[in-house]
Scaffold this motif. Structure first.
Motif, PDB file in Angstrom:
ATOM      1  N   PRO A 382       0.825  -1.203   0.000  1.00 16.74           N
ATOM      2  CA  PRO A 382       0.000   0.000   0.000  1.00 16.74           C
ATOM      3  C   PRO A 382       0.863   1.258   0.000  1.00 16.74           C
ATOM      4  O   PRO A 382       1.960   1.285   0.577  1.00 16.74           O
ATOM      5  N   GLY A 383       0.385   2.288  -0.647  1.00 12.44           N
ATOM      6  CA  GLY A 383       1.112   3.551  -0.641  1.00 12.44           C
ATOM      7  C   GLY A 383       1.205   4.150   0.744  1.00 12.44           C
ATOM      8  O   GLY A 383       2.190   4.804   1.085  1.00 12.44           O
ATOM      9  N   GLN A 384       0.176   3.938   1.558  1.00 16.46           N
ATOM     10  CA  GLN A 384       0.156   4.413   2.949  1.00 16.46           C
ATOM     11  C   GLN A 384      -0.313   3.259   3.827  1.00 16.46           C
ATOM     12  O   GLN A 384      -1.487   2.894   3.793  1.00 16.46           O
ATOM     13  N   PRO A 385       0.577   2.693   4.657  1.00 15.17           N
ATOM     14  CA  PRO A 385       0.172   1.566   5.500  1.00 15.17           C
ATOM     15  C   PRO A 385      -0.679   1.975   6.694  1.00 15.17           C
ATOM     16  O   PRO A 385      -1.375   1.146   7.271  1.00 15.17           O
ATOM     17  N   ASN A 386      -0.643   3.279   7.032  1.00 14.61           N
ATOM     18  CA  ASN A 386      -1.409   3.775   8.182  1.00 14.61           C
ATOM     19  C   ASN A 386      -2.171   5.032   7.770  1.00 14.61           C
ATOM     20  O   ASN A 386      -1.584   5.996   7.268  1.00 14.61           O
ATOM     21  N   LEU A 387      -3.471   4.984   7.982  1.00 17.70           N
ATOM     22  CA  LEU A 387      -4.325   6.106   7.599  1.00 17.70           C
ATOM     23  C   LEU A 387      -5.053   6.667   8.819  1.00 17.70           C
ATOM     24  O   LEU A 387      -5.262   5.965   9.816  1.00 17.70           O
ATOM     25  N   PRO A 398      -6.450   3.967  -0.294  1.00 17.72           N
ATOM     26  CA  PRO A 398      -5.028   4.036  -0.642  1.00 17.72           C
ATOM     27  C   PRO A 398      -4.737   3.362  -1.976  1.00 17.72           C
ATOM     28  O   PRO A 398      -5.414   2.411  -2.368  1.00 17.72           O
ATOM     29  N   SER A 399      -3.725   3.846  -2.676  1.00 15.18           N
ATOM     30  CA  SER A 399      -3.245   3.171  -3.875  1.00 15.18           C
ATOM     31  C   SER A 399      -2.338   2.024  -3.454  1.00 15.18           C
ATOM     32  O   SER A 399      -1.881   1.956  -2.314  1.00 15.18           O
ATOM     33  N   ILE A 400      -2.082   1.103  -4.388  1.00 13.43           N
ATOM     34  CA  ILE A 400      -1.151   0.025  -4.088  1.00 13.43           C
ATOM     35  C   ILE A 400      -0.147  -0.095  -5.226  1.00 13.43           C
ATOM     36  O   ILE A 400      -0.412   0.344  -6.352  1.00 13.43           O
ATOM     37  N   THR A 401       0.980  -0.669  -4.930  1.00 19.40           N
ATOM     38  CA  THR A 401       1.991  -0.970  -5.932  1.00 19.40           C
ATOM     39  C   THR A 401       2.141  -2.473  -6.028  1.00 19.40           C
ATOM     40  O   THR A 401       2.308  -3.155  -5.009  1.00 19.40           O
ATOM     41  N   THR A 408      10.386  -5.279 -11.250  1.00 16.63           N
ATOM     42  CA  THR A 408       9.548  -4.260 -11.859  1.00 16.63           C
ATOM     43  C   THR A 408       8.252  -4.112 -11.071  1.00 16.63           C
ATOM     44  O   THR A 408       7.836  -5.020 -10.345  1.00 16.63           O
ATOM     45  N   SER A 409       7.615  -2.975 -11.210  1.00 15.14           N
ATOM     46  CA  SER A 409       6.386  -2.716 -10.456  1.00 15.14           C
ATOM     47  C   SER A 409       5.458  -1.828 -11.273  1.00 15.14           C
ATOM     48  O   SER A 409       5.876  -1.175 -12.228  1.00 15.14           O
ATOM     49  N   TYR A 410       4.200  -1.818 -10.888  1.00 11.38           N
ATOM     50  CA  TYR A 410       3.217  -0.956 -11.511  1.00 11.38           C
ATOM     51  C   TYR A 410       2.099  -0.691 -10.509  1.00 11.38           C
ATOM     52  O   TYR A 410       1.977  -1.366  -9.488  1.00 11.38           O
ATOM     53  N   VAL A 411       1.292   0.313 -10.807  1.00 11.88           N
ATOM     54  CA  VAL A 411       0.183   0.684  -9.924  1.00 11.88           C
ATOM     55  C   VAL A 411      -1.122   0.217 -10.558  1.00 11.88           C
ATOM     56  O   VAL A 411      -1.553   0.780 -11.576  1.00 11.88           O
ATOM     57  N   ALA A 451      -2.734  -7.261   1.176  1.00 10.28           N
ATOM     58  CA  ALA A 451      -2.049  -6.319   2.053  1.00 10.28           C
ATOM     59  C   ALA A 451      -3.062  -5.747   3.038  1.00 10.28           C
ATOM     60  O   ALA A 451      -4.275  -5.733   2.762  1.00 10.28           O
ATOM     61  N   VAL A 452      -2.576  -5.312   4.184  1.00 15.08           N
ATOM     62  CA  VAL A 452      -3.453  -4.773   5.220  1.00 15.08           C
ATOM     63  C   VAL A 452      -3.054  -3.339   5.546  1.00 15.08           C
ATOM     64  O   VAL A 452      -1.853  -3.040   5.678  1.00 15.08           O
ATOM     65  N   VAL A 453      -4.038  -2.474   5.627  1.00 15.23           N
ATOM     66  CA  VAL A 453      -3.817  -1.076   5.981  1.00 15.23           C
ATOM     67  C   VAL A 453      -4.540  -0.784   7.295  1.00 15.23           C
ATOM     68  O   VAL A 453      -5.703  -1.178   7.472  1.00 15.23           O
TER      69      VAL A 453
END
Length: 461
Positions: A382-387, A398-401, A408-411, A451-453
């Motif tokens: 996640p782009g932000q693990p804590n909100l 949140p966005s994820i990668t 390599t990676s993408y959104v 993933a967990v936020v």
């Protein structure tokens, strides 16, 4: 009386509807299957041309004479080796489409394009109708203005790799919000009448900026090819084998119809059916869908929905870009093209100039030119693990990668799920809404990975 009147009405309309259905079915069944008459390029041929034309040395000097983008103005001269790489890229894309990959550089068009690149750069943005700087000579501006109005234009802030090659790749993509409805840059490059082209390049430095801007012009209005090209339509991506390196999952597909063969197509009549063979996922494109998920432009894209460049798109465009009418379509929810991905396309609602009902059917199979295997998704982050959100207020999800095994990676922009079992928040319309103070978790899933936020909900002070 009313009941009997309705019953009589239905007795007449049902046979009529059945008759219309039969007539439509007969018409569709007898539609002429039209071949493009252009060759399918083999995987081997494409790889050979990729290695010949697209793996050039990007260390070639940009200029043999550097342009001046401020008074006193000078058009400058781009080095022959640098120009050749741009030419090779244009020829590669034409070749894989089935057209002749034999464009040539015209010295006069190169000089004109050089003036165009300088003139356009003075405005600080791309324009086919640039304004004349007060200190620029009229004859210099007139030449540059003529170029700007008859060229594809491009700007980048990086000289890494060949700028002209990158411009060709951008023109062939052409699927940004301001170009997808017509794909004009792509269609000019794929015009069967095109033979002679010219490139211009100018570097502009601006006060307060730590980087330069590189403006490019490509002269594409030439119609000097002799002998013509025998074709009914051209395809991008082409039928048969097609390299993933030359086409992205968010790019629009296009069919250019020869105006000497086909009658002017109608948006209300043309329909496209597209099926991915691996999972039989099918997309249907037609005018009826335009207001419900197939926007005619980016203006009517719901910002709470997927970003516009991941939404499905459909249009029929009949203006004079390049050569021929264009049928444009883009499927949604295609995150990445994979080696071996095959799509079957069927286009109906066409008519030839002689009045014959026509349709087009073809298949496209994607492959990697370097022979590498597809990557495997290893994790999502996640782009932000804590909100944090206040009660009664809302924040964006949140966005994820997505990270692959080769680094390599993408959104991802779609097919991502967000769930929660907490009663302290609710997920609605792409937002997280705070309900009551406390801690909550959101589970994010994408293609089997999770993933967990953590979300902290605070009371309003």
């Amino acid at each position: 009386m009313v009941y009997r009147k309705n019953k009589i009405h239905s007795l007449f309309t049902l046979p009529l509807a059945g008759l219309l259905f039969l007539l439509w079915g007969a018409q569709a069944a007898h539609a002429e299957q039209v071949d493009s008459l252009l060759p399918e390029r083999s995987q081997q041929e494409i790889v050979q041309k990729w290695n010949q034309w697209m793996n050039g040395n990007d260390t070639s000097p940009l200029y043999t004479k550097t342009p001046s983008t401020s008074a006193p103005y000078s058009a400058g001269v781009v080095s022959d080796a640098y120009l050749e790489q741009g030419l090779n890229a244009a020829n590669f894309y034409r070749f894989i489409t089935g057209l002749q990959g034999d464009l040539v550089l015209d010295p006069a068009l190169n000089r004109q394009a050089q003036h165009g690149a300088v003139v356009v750069s003075t405005g600080g943005y791309l324009s086919h109708s640039p304004k004349q700087p007060g200190d620029m000579p009229k004859d210099f501006f007139d030449t540059g203005s003529k170029s700007a109005s008859s060229s594809n234009l491009y700007v980048t802030s990086s000289a890494k790799n060949n700028v002209l090659t990158k411009s060709i790749q951008a023109y062939m993509n052409d699927s940004d919000a301001s170009n997808i409805d017509r794909l004009g840059h792509r269609r000019w490059i794929l015009s069967p009448q095109l033979q002679r082209i010219g490139f211009g390049l100018a570097t502009r430095s601006e006060a307060g900026k730590t980087y330069d801007q590189y403006y490019s012009a490509m002269q594409v209005f030439d119609k000097s090819r002799t002998g013509g090209t025998s074709f009914n339509y051209s395809l991008f991506p082409n039928q048969g084998a097609f390299p993933i390196e030359a086409f992205g999952s968010t790019q629009a597909w296009s069919v250019q119809l020869n105006t000497d063969v086909f009658a002017k197509p109608s948006l209300s009549e043309v329909q496209v059916e597209m099926t991915r063979t691996s999972d039989q996922r099918t997309w249907n494109f037609n005018a009826k869908n335009q207001n419900s998920g197939f926007p005619t432009g980016y203006y009517n894209v719901d910002p709470a929905d997927k970003q516009w460049f991941n939404q499905a798109y459909f249009n029929v465009e009949t203006a004079g870009y390049g050569y021929g009418y264009a049928i444009i379509f883009r499927p949604d929810d295609v995150q990445l093209l994979k080696n071996g991905d095959t799509f079957n396309i069927r286009i109906t609602g066409l008519q030839k100039k002689n009045g014959t009902v026509a349709e087009i059917s073809y298949s496209t199979r994607f492959f990697h030119v370097d022979g590498v295997q597809d990557t495997t998704l290893t994790r999502i982050t996640p782009g932000q693990p804590n909100l944090k959100v206040r009660t009664g207020e809302q924040i964006d999800l949140p966005s994820i990668t997505a990270v692959n095994d080769n680094g390599t990676s993408y959104v991802p922009q779609s097919n991502v799920s967000f769930t929660t079992t907490s009663d302290r928040i609710v997920i609605k319309d792409g937002k997280i809404i705070g309900l009551q103070a406390g801690k909550a978790e959101i589970r994010i899933r994408f293609e089997g990975k999770e993933a967990v936020v953590s979300v902290t909900v605070t009371g309003i002070p």
